[in-house]
Design a protein around this motif. Structure first.
Motif, mmCIF file in Angstrom:
data_model
loop_
_atom_site.group_PDB
_atom_site.id
_atom_site.type_symbol
_atom_site.label_atom_id
_atom_site.label_comp_id
_atom_site.label_asym_id
_atom_site.label_seq_id
_atom_site.Cartn_x
_atom_site.Cartn_y
_atom_site.Cartn_z
ATOM 1 N N PRO B 509 0.804 -1.230 0.000
ATOM 2 C CA PRO B 509 0.000 0.000 0.000
ATOM 3 C C PRO B 509 0.839 1.283 0.000
ATOM 4 O O PRO B 509 0.386 2.323 -0.490
ATOM 5 C CB PRO B 509 -0.805 -0.117 1.306
ATOM 6 C CG PRO B 509 -0.886 -1.597 1.570
ATOM 7 C CD PRO B 509 0.419 -2.158 1.069
ATOM 8 N N VAL B 510 2.074 1.203 0.528
ATOM 9 C CA VAL B 510 2.960 2.377 0.487
ATOM 10 C C VAL B 510 3.333 2.672 -0.971
ATOM 11 O O VAL B 510 3.308 3.823 -1.419
ATOM 12 C CB VAL B 510 4.244 2.139 1.318
ATOM 13 C CG1 VAL B 510 5.148 3.380 1.248
ATOM 14 C CG2 VAL B 510 3.905 1.789 2.765
ATOM 15 N N ILE B 511 3.683 1.613 -1.706
ATOM 16 C CA ILE B 511 4.058 1.783 -3.118
ATOM 17 C C ILE B 511 2.873 2.364 -3.899
ATOM 18 O O ILE B 511 3.012 3.314 -4.665
ATOM 19 C CB ILE B 511 4.484 0.427 -3.734
ATOM 20 C CG1 ILE B 511 5.705 -0.129 -3.002
ATOM 21 C CG2 ILE B 511 4.775 0.577 -5.227
ATOM 22 C CD1 ILE B 511 6.049 -1.577 -3.357
ATOM 23 N N LEU B 512 1.695 1.796 -3.642
ATOM 24 C CA LEU B 512 0.501 2.258 -4.359
ATOM 25 C C LEU B 512 0.222 3.730 -4.064
ATOM 26 O O LEU B 512 -0.059 4.521 -4.969
ATOM 27 C CB LEU B 512 -0.699 1.393 -3.955
ATOM 28 C CG LEU B 512 -1.982 1.605 -4.741
ATOM 29 C CD1 LEU B 512 -1.778 1.342 -6.225
ATOM 30 C CD2 LEU B 512 -3.108 0.707 -4.197
ATOM 31 N N GLU B 513 0.351 4.099 -2.792
ATOM 32 C CA GLU B 513 0.058 5.479 -2.404
ATOM 33 C C GLU B 513 1.103 6.440 -3.003
ATOM 34 O O GLU B 513 0.759 7.503 -3.516
ATOM 35 C CB GLU B 513 0.020 5.599 -0.877
ATOM 36 C CG GLU B 513 -0.319 6.982 -0.346
ATOM 37 C CD GLU B 513 -1.656 7.535 -0.858
ATOM 38 O OE1 GLU B 513 -2.524 6.727 -1.263
ATOM 39 O OE2 GLU B 513 -1.810 8.770 -0.868
ATOM 40 N N ALA B 514 2.387 6.036 -2.934
ATOM 41 C CA ALA B 514 3.439 6.897 -3.495
ATOM 42 C C ALA B 514 3.207 7.081 -4.995
ATOM 43 O O ALA B 514 3.339 8.189 -5.530
ATOM 44 C CB ALA B 514 4.818 6.291 -3.252
ATOM 45 N N TRP B 515 2.842 5.985 -5.659
ATOM 46 C CA TRP B 515 2.589 6.075 -7.101
ATOM 47 C C TRP B 515 1.391 6.983 -7.377
ATOM 48 O O TRP B 515 1.433 7.824 -8.282
ATOM 49 C CB TRP B 515 2.346 4.661 -7.660
ATOM 50 C CG TRP B 515 1.891 4.663 -9.079
ATOM 51 C CD1 TRP B 515 2.648 4.925 -10.184
ATOM 52 C CD2 TRP B 515 0.563 4.427 -9.544
ATOM 53 N NE1 TRP B 515 1.867 4.859 -11.314
ATOM 54 C CE2 TRP B 515 0.589 4.556 -10.960
ATOM 55 C CE3 TRP B 515 -0.654 4.126 -8.912
ATOM 56 C CZ2 TRP B 515 -0.554 4.388 -11.746
ATOM 57 C CZ3 TRP B 515 -1.779 3.947 -9.700
ATOM 58 C CH2 TRP B 515 -1.731 4.082 -11.101
ATOM 59 N N ARG B 516 0.348 6.840 -6.568
ATOM 60 C CA ARG B 516 -0.832 7.706 -6.763
ATOM 61 C C ARG B 516 -0.460 9.175 -6.577
ATOM 62 O O ARG B 516 -1.038 10.056 -7.210
ATOM 63 C CB ARG B 516 -1.939 7.334 -5.775
ATOM 64 C CG ARG B 516 -2.684 6.080 -6.188
ATOM 65 C CD ARG B 516 -3.988 5.939 -5.393
ATOM 66 N NE ARG B 516 -4.699 4.751 -5.813
ATOM 67 C CZ ARG B 516 -5.160 3.809 -4.987
ATOM 68 N NH1 ARG B 516 -4.989 3.951 -3.671
ATOM 69 N NH2 ARG B 516 -5.794 2.767 -5.453
#
Lengths: 253, 635
Positions: B509-516
């Motif tokens: 979820p950290v990767i997803l949030e950073a990408w978003r």
């Protein structure tokens, strides 16, 4: 150890070959540097006996002339190479053509029998396809441009923004209508096709400068990116406002 | 127009475009970085060829698009496409992602999203491709478990065949049981990791309690793949020659795979065991053939430590003879610190320039080098560089790391002392003042499947302060300082890489949030934002009880279940722990190629063996060079 270049056997050049090639299809997006690298590698694959310069980093003797801008296709690009053994121009053309990727196509190779080849490349004939622009729109914009004595355009060069006249280099400019098919046009309708002969001047006046000039004099804004091809390059024939074959003199010998 | 459009059009020399209808299994291979970095990647080129040689499969390639094209693609609803036939990624059956580094994770998300299908594997259905991750980073795929369907550990040549067989049979049978069935078929091999078929439970303190298969017929552990006998796999046979300028403009030949030097920080050396050499004749054939098919002017002899090939001296002599007088140059990524390496470099540069040589002492102090098992003394280094300067090399580059376990300021400051000695001896032996030494420093990041996997990463503030002290020490050196160049980066990007390297599924979820929030091209300093990652981590890890520090600067204990404990690199966990303890007590371990086996576990566990020469071949036949076909006269 000193900083002298390593001693090599320098084999002198015995022949100059002039190569006429085309840049087609998706490879119109290759830049001039991309082509340089591709050509050097193809020359090695074909075992063409290239002459090399001397010094710390010898490089093959290749002279390029007037490359088209990246994104523009061309039927008429020229390059000259120097070789250390007599080659058959027809075999060189065939070998290079087999070796270069499809889209970088060798049209003809001639042995150089004349000097000042670059000086003979005086003008270019361009074809500019304007999808979703009607022939009438294009014709009236052309009239406006040709009626002007001077049209200042601005283009980003590697030395920053430059402003110069685009009108003076135009020898002729006309339009026609055509059909590029639905794939290329948004509306699926026809398109205007411009044909222009331009003189090679400094700074060079390129097809995008022509389009800038048309935008300035007649607000012509093509809704779809234009597709541009250089059809010919060579001596300017002022009488017929056309571009002649630059190899005529070499072939005549 | 977008910048450098040539990178998106394909048409490279030796590229292959097969007819879509002729095959059952369609692969899109992606290197999730810019074309200029991804196109030369050997892994992708090998798999591209291996797959395209199969009659039942095709492979095309795709790379990360730059933000200028991404914006246009979103505006015009153009999906992520392959460069070969310009097909949408959604048309393919399988997408193979090659991760050399964890910093490509956000680029994967951009590509999946541009491909117009869900980035979360749980949201994908039978119509969507199966996303397979490989490469070194896939040895801990837990942080990207939410986004991928399958991970492959180890060598890809045979693994892609296994996947193609299974997926091909499933497609031919009409996709019975849908996506979930084929994923289970893949997992049952024990050679392919399907994260969705394993559940992770946590302890109240945040550590992992256990990782268990969700089905009885899914194996508890997943093994890595090891290709034996490299001579049977002479790929790439026809390396791609891009028209666009790329980071490596040369013909590369992998002369061996694996490394048993035992450097404790080196994940590549640990996960690619055992050493498997390509024979001297196999190498020469690949070079001859590759040069003819590419027209490259430079040949690179690749491996993790090329001077260690058992026949390297004969190879270098033969190649130098063969290409003497031509414009073909040879290069060896030189890292080993010994005089032999200089001899080799001299031989390979017989008719070329002697500009710079690179060595990697890695640790600044003698003590530090014992901790990391880099068995190089200061005397070795001085002797080596002196030999190099005397042979005409003007510039020596030295690689070090900062932030190694047990490191103090003093260990790093000794780098300045070492560089000073290098210049002093260089000036002495050459009688010249124009020699240079460049010191390049990377931040150490503990990696999975290494003895340092338990270590605490150094926090970025301390990293920065140590590097500044080193910089000041070099600047203050009036006599030698100007001849020493220093290159380093600040410590912040290393913390994000550390989070992604040793993270577990809670990092997804950290990767997803950073990408978003816009993270793209995290390996490029002009695109990377530490603050964006920390903000994303703070929100995505909220309520989990763990945070970035917990994943990075925390030392682990032996009993802790690591996120990759169920993924088998062959290394015995007890051996790794003992090696970690040996590191702390500054004990070295030898290379098993030249000393008895020290039971790292790989060969026993994987059924593999060391494959090294010498083969007894000393002289290679000179290739017969046909006369140029373009000469005038003749036929």
């Amino acid at each position: 150890m000193s900083r002298q270049a390593p001693v090599r056997d320098v084999v002198p050049a015995v022949q100059k070959l002039r190569i006429h090639y085309a840049k087609r299809g998706r490879l119109r997006f290759s830049s001039h540097r991309d082509f340089q690298r591709a050509l050097e590698r193809a020359l090695r694959r074909c075992q063409i006996p290239m002459a090399y310069s001397q010094g710390f980093s010898p490089h093959p003797k290749i002279s390029f002339a007037n490359a088209v801008p990246t994104g523009v296709a061309s039927e008429a690009e020229y390059v000259e190479i120097q070789v250390t053994a007599l080659c058959d121009p027809v075999k060189v053309a065939q070998a290079l053509n087999d070796s270069l990727p499809e889209g970088l196509d060798v049209v003809e190779v001639v042995e150089a029998h004349t000097a000042d080849f670059i000086d003979r490349l005086q003008a270019s004939l361009w074809r500019v396809e304007l999808p979703d622009v009607s022939a009438d729109q294009a014709a009236s914009a052309i009239s406006a441009l040709l009626a002007a004595d001077e049209v200042q355009v601005t283009r980003k060069t590697k030395n920053g923004l430059r402003t110069f006249d685009a009108r003076g280099a135009i020898v002729s400019l006309e339009s026609d209508s055509g059909d590029l098919g639905a794939e290329w046009t948004m509306s699926g309708s026809g398109c205007a096709i411009l044909k222009a002969v331009t003189r090679h001047v400094t700074p060079s006046v390129r097809p995008d400068d022509l389009l800038s000039a048309l935008r300035i004099v007649a607000d012509l804004e093509p809704p779809t990116p234009p597709r541009v091809t250089r059809l010919a390059q060579g001596p300017l024939n002022l009488e017929s406002a056309s571009v002649d074959d630059p190899f005529v003199d070499d072939r005549a010998v | 127009m977008v910048s450098k459009p040539i990178q998106y059009v394909g048409g490279e020399l030796n590229a292959v475009t097969k007819d879509w209808q002729d095959v059952t299994v369609h692969w899109a291979l992606m290197y999730p970085d810019a074309y200029e970095v991804g196109a030369p990647n050997q892994g992708v080129q090998i798999l591209y060829e291996v797959l395209n040689e199969r009659s039942d499969a095709l492979a095309e390639r795709t790379y990360a698009v730059w933000p200028d094209l991404e914006a246009l693609m979103r505006q015009h609803r153009v999906p992520q496409f392959t460069v070969d036939a310009h097909r949408a990624l959604g048309d393919f059956d399988l997408i193979g992602m090659s991760f050399s580094t964890e910093l490509g994770y956000t680029n994967m998300l951009t590509a999946l999203d541009l491909a117009q299908f869900p980035v979360l594997s749980a949201d994908r259905n039978d119509e969507h491709p199966i996303v397979v991750a490989g490469g070194h980073a896939a040895f801990n795929p837990e942080p990207i478990a939410d986004f991928i369907d399958v991970a492959v550990l180890g060598d890809g040549e045979q693994a892609v065949g296994l996947i193609t067989d299974i997926v091909g049979a499933w497609i031919t049978a009409g996709k019975p049981g849908g996506r979930s069935q084929v994923l289970k078929d893949l997992a049952r091999t024990g050679m392919l990791y399907v994260p969705s078929l394993y559940s992770v439970e946590y302890l109240p303190d945040g550590r992992i309690h256990r990782v268990t298969p969700v089905d009885a017929d899914v194996p508890w552990r997943v093994s890595k793949h090891t290709v034996m006998d490299l001579d049977q796999w002479p790929y790439p046979k026809a390396p791609l020659v891009p028209l666009a300028e790329t980071v490596h403009e040369r013909m590369s030949v992998e002369i061996f795979r694996g490394c048993t030097r035992g450097c404790r920080f080196c994940q590549a050396g640990m996960i690619t065991r055992p050493v498997r050499e390509r024979s001297i004749t196999g190498i020469a054939d690949m070079i001859d053939n590759g040069l003819q098919r590419t027209g490259y002017e430079e040949v690179g002899l690749l491996s993790l430590s090329s001077a260690d090939h058992s026949e390297i001296a004969d190879l270098a002599r033969n190649l130098a003879d063969r290409y003497q007088g031509t414009e073909t140059s040879l290069s060896l990524p030189s890292t080993r610190v010994d005089a032999f390496n200089v001899d080799l470099a001299n031989e390979l540069s017989r008719n070329g320039r002697r500009s710079g040589l690179t060595f990697a002492p890695e640790g600044g102090s003698e003590r530090m080098r014992k901790v990391i098992n880099k068995q190089v003394t200061e005397d070795d280094l001085i002797r080596t560089v002196t030999t190099a300067y005397a042979a005409g090399w003007r510039q020596v580059k030295l690689y070090f790391m900062c932030g190694l376990p047990t490191e103090t300021d003093d260990d790093v400051l000794q780098i300045a002392q070492l560089a000073r000695e290098v210049i002093r001896h260089g000036r002495q032996v050459t009688g010249r003042r124009d020699i240079r030494c460049t010191v390049s420093i990377g931040g150490f990041i503990p990696k999975p499947h290494t003895p340092f996997q338990w270590a605490a990463q150094l926090d970025h503030a301390t990293t920065d302060s140590r590097l500044h002290k080193l910089r000041d020490a070099i600047r203050a050196d009036r006599e030698y300082g100007k001849a020493i160049g220093l290159r380093y980066h600040d410590g912040k990007p290393g913390i994000v890489e550390g989070l992604l390297s040793r993270g577990d599924r809670r990092v997804g979820p950290v990767i997803l949030e950073a990408w978003r929030q816009g993270a793209r091209f995290d390996g490029w300093s002009e695109h990377f934002s530490y603050d964006r990652w920390m903000t994303a981590a703070a929100s995505a890890l909220d309520g989990t009880g763990v945070d970035v520090d917990w994943f990075t600067i925390r030392e682990r204990q032996q009993a802790e279940v690591l996120p990759w404990s169920h993924l088998d690199s062959g290394l015995d966990a007890d051996w790794l722990w003992e090696d970690w303890q040996d590191a702390l007590s500054e004990q070295g371990v030898d290379d098993c190629r030249w000393s008895p086996c020290f039971d790292c576990g790989v060969c026993d566990q994987m059924g593999t063996e060391i494959q090294v020469g010498p083969t007894g071949v000393v002289d290679l036949p000179m290739p017969s060079i046909a006369p140029s076909p373009v000469l005038a006269g003749g036929t």
